[in-house]
Motif scaffolding. Sequence first.
Motif, PDB file in Angstrom:
ATOM      1  N   TYR A  28      31.658  46.470 106.820  1.00 13.35           N
ATOM      2  CA  TYR A  28      31.676  47.928 106.876  1.00 13.35           C
ATOM      3  C   TYR A  28      30.701  48.484 105.841  1.00 13.35           C
ATOM      4  O   TYR A  28      30.730  48.086 104.667  1.00 13.35           O
ATOM      5  CB  TYR A  28      33.085  48.449 106.624  1.00 13.35           C
ATOM      6  N   TYR A  29      29.867  49.405 106.312  1.00 21.05           N
ATOM      7  CA  TYR A  29      28.835  49.990 105.477  1.00 21.05           C
ATOM      8  C   TYR A  29      29.051  51.498 105.337  1.00 21.05           C
ATOM      9  O   TYR A  29      29.373  52.177 106.314  1.00 21.05           O
ATOM     10  CB  TYR A  29      27.455  49.766 106.084  1.00 21.05           C
ATOM     11  N   TRP A  33      22.107  53.413 102.198  1.00 18.96           N
ATOM     12  CA  TRP A  33      23.142  52.497 102.663  1.00 18.96           C
ATOM     13  C   TRP A  33      23.717  51.726 101.484  1.00 18.96           C
ATOM     14  O   TRP A  33      22.991  51.369 100.552  1.00 18.96           O
ATOM     15  CB  TRP A  33      22.560  51.508 103.668  1.00 18.96           C
ATOM     16  N   GLY A  84      27.728  46.926 101.769  1.00 20.78           N
ATOM     17  CA  GLY A  84      28.717  46.501 102.758  1.00 20.78           C
ATOM     18  C   GLY A  84      29.922  45.834 102.118  1.00 20.78           C
ATOM     19  O   GLY A  84      29.837  45.244 101.044  1.00 20.78           O
ATOM     20  N   GLU A 134      25.495  44.605 117.283  1.00 22.07           N
ATOM     21  CA  GLU A 134      24.710  45.643 116.632  1.00 22.07           C
ATOM     22  C   GLU A 134      25.603  46.443 115.675  1.00 22.07           C
ATOM     23  O   GLU A 134      26.822  46.545 115.870  1.00 22.07           O
ATOM     24  CB  GLU A 134      24.142  46.595 117.686  1.00 22.07           C
ATOM     25  N   ARG A 135      24.973  47.035 114.681  1.00 19.75           N
ATOM     26  CA  ARG A 135      25.701  47.941 113.803  1.00 19.75           C
ATOM     27  C   ARG A 135      26.120  49.159 114.614  1.00 19.75           C
ATOM     28  O   ARG A 135      25.324  49.706 115.380  1.00 19.75           O
ATOM     29  CB  ARG A 135      24.828  48.337 112.620  1.00 19.75           C
ATOM     30  N   GLU A 136      27.360  49.615 114.422  1.00 19.98           N
ATOM     31  CA  GLU A 136      27.852  50.744 115.188  1.00 19.98           C
ATOM     32  C   GLU A 136      28.462  51.804 114.279  1.00 19.98           C
ATOM     33  O   GLU A 136      28.994  51.502 113.213  1.00 19.98           O
ATOM     34  CB  GLU A 136      28.889  50.293 116.218  1.00 19.98           C
ATOM     35  N   TRP A 192      30.492  56.090 107.904  1.00 21.69           N
ATOM     36  CA  TRP A 192      30.867  54.677 107.857  1.00 21.69           C
ATOM     37  C   TRP A 192      30.387  54.021 109.140  1.00 21.69           C
ATOM     38  O   TRP A 192      30.546  54.584 110.235  1.00 21.69           O
ATOM     39  CB  TRP A 192      32.380  54.504 107.743  1.00 21.69           C
ATOM     40  N   PHE A 193      29.833  52.848 108.992  1.00 21.90           N
ATOM     41  CA  PHE A 193      29.360  52.033 110.100  1.00 21.90           C
ATOM     42  C   PHE A 193      29.951  50.634 109.937  1.00 21.90           C
ATOM     43  O   PHE A 193      30.429  50.278 108.863  1.00 21.90           O
ATOM     44  CB  PHE A 193      27.837  51.940 110.096  1.00 21.90           C
ATOM     45  N   ARG A 194      29.876  49.851 111.000  1.00 21.82           N
ATOM     46  CA  ARG A 194      30.319  48.458 110.881  1.00 21.82           C
ATOM     47  C   ARG A 194      29.458  47.572 111.755  1.00 21.82           C
ATOM     48  O   ARG A 194      28.882  48.013 112.749  1.00 21.82           O
ATOM     49  CB  ARG A 194      31.791  48.315 111.255  1.00 21.82           C
ATOM     50  N   GLN A 195      29.408  46.311 111.348  1.00 25.59           N
ATOM     51  CA  GLN A 195      28.654  45.331 112.124  1.00 25.59           C
ATOM     52  C   GLN A 195      29.465  44.048 112.202  1.00 25.59           C
ATOM     53  O   GLN A 195      29.731  43.407 111.173  1.00 25.59           O
ATOM     54  CB  GLN A 195      27.287  45.057 111.510  1.00 25.59           C
ATOM     55  N   ALA A 218      34.627  43.037 110.669  1.00 26.44           N
ATOM     56  CA  ALA A 218      33.206  43.366 110.561  1.00 26.44           C
ATOM     57  C   ALA A 218      32.864  43.597 109.094  1.00 26.44           C
ATOM     58  O   ALA A 218      33.754  43.683 108.238  1.00 26.44           O
ATOM     59  CB  ALA A 218      32.884  44.625 111.361  1.00 26.44           C
TER      60      ALA A 218
END
Length: 116
Positions: free
Chosen positions: A93-94, A106, A109, A44-46, A36-39, A91
């Motif tokens: 979330y991806y 991916w 989101g 920046e995406r983290e 899982w990532f978030r922007q 954010a």
Amino acid sequence: QVQLVESGGGLVQAGGSLRLSCAASGRTLADYVMGWFRQAPGKEREFVAGFTWSGGRSYSDSLNGRFTISGDNIKTTVYLQMNSLKPEDTAIYYCAAKASSRWDYWGQGTQVTVSS
């Protein structure tokens, strides 16, 4: 090709909880490491959390134990349980999947908004 679909985002007050889901359309995710990532706006995406079906878990240090990543028994869905949410968690979330060193797939989101 792996198509990932996230769901479960929404608007929640600070201190509340949400559970995000990431499912693969019509196939198993057993061959992939999941993440899982978030922007957030203007950032920046983290990385947020990572998961392997063999039991591996990893988290961003900034979360302080508030989030938990998990998967279902049939290896088709990955979850992100988010507790004690803060406005700074707002954010998109991806969900992502990788079979090697790169995050190859991916989702589109899902928006998480935490109000103060």
